[in-house]
Write an enzyme that holds these catalytic residues in place. Sequence first.
Site, PDB file in Angstrom:
ATOM      1  N   ASP A  14       0.960  -1.168   0.057  1.00 31.54           N
ATOM      2  CA  ASP A  14       0.089   0.007   0.035  1.00 31.54           C
ATOM      3  C   ASP A  14       0.924   1.247  -0.019  1.00 31.54           C
ATOM      4  O   ASP A  14       0.570   2.363   0.695  1.00 31.54           O
ATOM      5  CB  ASP A  14      -0.891  -0.028   1.293  1.00 31.54           C
ATOM      6  CG  ASP A  14      -1.838  -1.139   1.162  1.00 31.54           C
ATOM      7  OD1 ASP A  14      -2.064  -1.938   0.104  1.00 31.54           O
ATOM      8  OD2 ASP A  14      -2.878  -1.122   1.885  1.00 31.54           O
ATOM      9  N   LYS A 113      -6.908  -4.979  -3.478  1.00 31.88           N
ATOM     10  CA  LYS A 113      -8.076  -5.378  -2.173  1.00 31.88           C
ATOM     11  C   LYS A 113      -8.579  -4.499  -1.581  1.00 31.88           C
ATOM     12  O   LYS A 113      -8.504  -2.994  -1.593  1.00 31.88           O
ATOM     13  CB  LYS A 113      -6.956  -6.038  -1.150  1.00 31.88           C
ATOM     14  CG  LYS A 113      -5.918  -4.976  -0.447  1.00 31.88           C
ATOM     15  CD  LYS A 113      -5.073  -5.283   0.627  1.00 31.88           C
ATOM     16  CE  LYS A 113      -4.252  -4.166   1.186  1.00 31.88           C
ATOM     17  NZ  LYS A 113      -4.875  -3.072   1.796  1.00 31.88           N
ATOM     18  N   CYS A 158      -2.378  -2.702   7.597  1.00 31.67           N
ATOM     19  CA  CYS A 158      -2.095  -3.631   6.310  1.00 31.67           C
ATOM     20  C   CYS A 158      -0.673  -4.464   6.467  1.00 31.67           C
ATOM     21  O   CYS A 158      -0.952  -5.533   6.183  1.00 31.67           O
ATOM     22  CB  CYS A 158      -2.128  -2.916   4.962  1.00 31.67           C
ATOM     23  SG  CYS A 158      -3.928  -2.463   4.783  1.00 31.67           S
TER      24      CYS A 158
HETATM   25  C1  VGL Z   1      -4.951   0.725   5.812  1.00 29.39           C
HETATM   26  C2  VGL Z   1      -6.390   1.834   7.040  1.00 29.39           C
HETATM   27  C3  VGL Z   1      -7.481   1.652   6.062  1.00 29.39           C
HETATM   28  C4  VGL Z   1      -3.527   0.208   5.411  1.00 29.39           C
HETATM   29  C5  VGL Z   1      -5.808   0.432   4.584  1.00 29.39           C
HETATM   30  O1  VGL Z   1      -3.146   0.225   4.225  1.00 29.39           O
HETATM   31  O2  VGL Z   1      -2.727   0.203   6.416  1.00 29.39           O
HETATM   32  N1  VGL Z   1      -5.021   1.386   6.849  1.00 29.39           N
HETATM   33  N2  VGL Z   1      -7.041   1.039   4.936  1.00 29.39           N
END
Ligand code: VGL
Length: 215
Positions: A14, A113, A158
């Site tokens: 991410d 995802k 994540c």
């Molecule tokens: C994430 C909060 C919401 C992450 C993704 O990538 O850690 N955190 N969506």
Amino acid sequence: MTLNIARTLLLMVDVQNDFCPGGALAVQDGDGVIAPLNRLAAVCASLGGRVAATQDWHPAGHISFASSHSDKKPGDIIEQGQILWPDHCVQGTRGAAFHEELNLNPVNLIIRKGFRPGLDSYSAFFENDHSTSTGLEGGIKQMNIETVIMGGLATDYCVLYSAMDSRRLGFKTIVVSDAVRGVDYPPGSVEKAMAQMQDAGIIFADSAQLLKELC
Ligand code: VGL
Ligand code: ZN
């Protein structure tokens, strides 16, 4: 630590604009993960290893957005422990794009995802129902991977969920300590995540040490 590079995957979690400074769900110093990940990815790919990247990829109106619920604000928690976030990583937006400094050339697999309106996904392997696969497990098993090295955003969401699943699935799992940054919401969650990963047998190593192992 001995690494068989042909059976090693670097997983970059991410590294998207919304999690970097200026983004909708900015993680402090989030773009600090990019330089060590770029170095590791280049070396890993050039020596015959594999590199994958994940993208949080939500439709507008996603269940994890506070704005999708009446009378809720970011940080509130709803059923099943779902934390509500500001709108982030909406499919096709600039916020959902990889940070432009992340070198994608060495990446041979991209996993998206969190694309179902009613289901969140922190782990790169399974959506938050813990049974819907993202395809990563099957993909990397077919690549004969035994070790997963990971970094990215965010340490306490994540990265935590991805590392725990990786370990549970039987992969030797290494988190790159200088290539992760956390949300730390609720406060203390980064420390808690680190302890949980250590207890599960996940290894921590910094990128300089790993580069030495790999070369
Ligand atoms: C994430 C909060 C919401 C992450 C993704 O990538 O850690 N955190 N969506
Ligand atoms: Zn998300």
